[in-house]
Enzyme design. Sequence first.
Site, PDB file in Angstrom:
ATOM      1  N   ASP A   1      33.201  26.454  50.263  1.00 14.95           N
ATOM      2  CA  ASP A   1      32.860  27.782  49.759  1.00 14.95           C
ATOM      3  C   ASP A   1      33.230  27.839  48.280  1.00 14.95           C
ATOM      4  O   ASP A   1      34.332  27.421  47.901  1.00 14.95           O
ATOM      5  CB  ASP A   1      33.628  28.866  50.520  1.00 14.95           C
TER       6      ASP A   1
ATOM      7  N   ASP B   1      25.699  36.233  61.229  1.00 15.03           N
ATOM      8  CA  ASP B   1      27.146  36.449  61.172  1.00 15.03           C
ATOM      9  C   ASP B   1      27.451  37.837  61.705  1.00 15.03           C
ATOM     10  O   ASP B   1      26.776  38.807  61.347  1.00 15.03           O
ATOM     11  CB  ASP B   1      27.639  36.304  59.733  1.00 15.03           C
TER      12      ASP B   1
END
Length: 254
Positions: A8, A130
């Site tokens: 990330d 998500d």
Amino acid sequence: MRIIPAIDIIDGKCVRLSKGDYNTKIIYNENPLEVAKEFEAHGIEYLHLVDLDGAKSSKIVNFKILEQIASQTSLKIDFGGGLKSDADLKIAFESGANQITGGSIAVKNRAIFEKWITEYGADKIILGADANNEKVAVSGWLEESDQELVPFIQEYQSKGIQYVICTDIAKDGMLEGPSFDLYAKILKSCNGTSSAVEKLAKSEGIKLIASGGISTFDELPKLAELGCEGTIIGKAIYEGRISMKQLENYILNK
């Protein structure tokens, strides 16, 4: 089951968040390419690369890092975060992404996301589903939509989506174990009652990629047994809960 480490990116650095909260940011390495090369050196073939700056600003930001990793490793990269337009998508693929993940765009602009599935093919476009309390979350998880998770996935399955990454946000970065029950529910709902593993072998049904909460190596065979096609591992690697040697052996012996 494919092993897919995550990198990330915030401000060009390799970070991890907890439950998607930007205030919990921990910097693990200032050089994402170095991290990617270490993964590759241990037999890893795949990488989940997330542009967290992009997710927050609703446009691709860290494509130079994507380009760097794609050009200097042989990793097959799926890239997500802030992909909102045809121009963003073009930049991602031209920068070396093998696949892209669309989350917020799949909720907020279905027409463009469906167009991408048609134009690029289901093997190139991943649905990022998500969720928090089984409701789909968007905008770098800063917003919760009113979309129920399973019907949302089923709707895109009917549009041709094959790959689905599902992160249970409550589990993400918490090192408390993944949402086995949620993944079982998704696979049963989308792939029918027969074995998800058999379905995948016949290239039917969705290819579910588990993400969030992975904390020990022992959880990986359980996810494979459920029928998950891949699993994304982040903090467990960076915190040393799962060693690169364990992953290397898993890949060699599967």
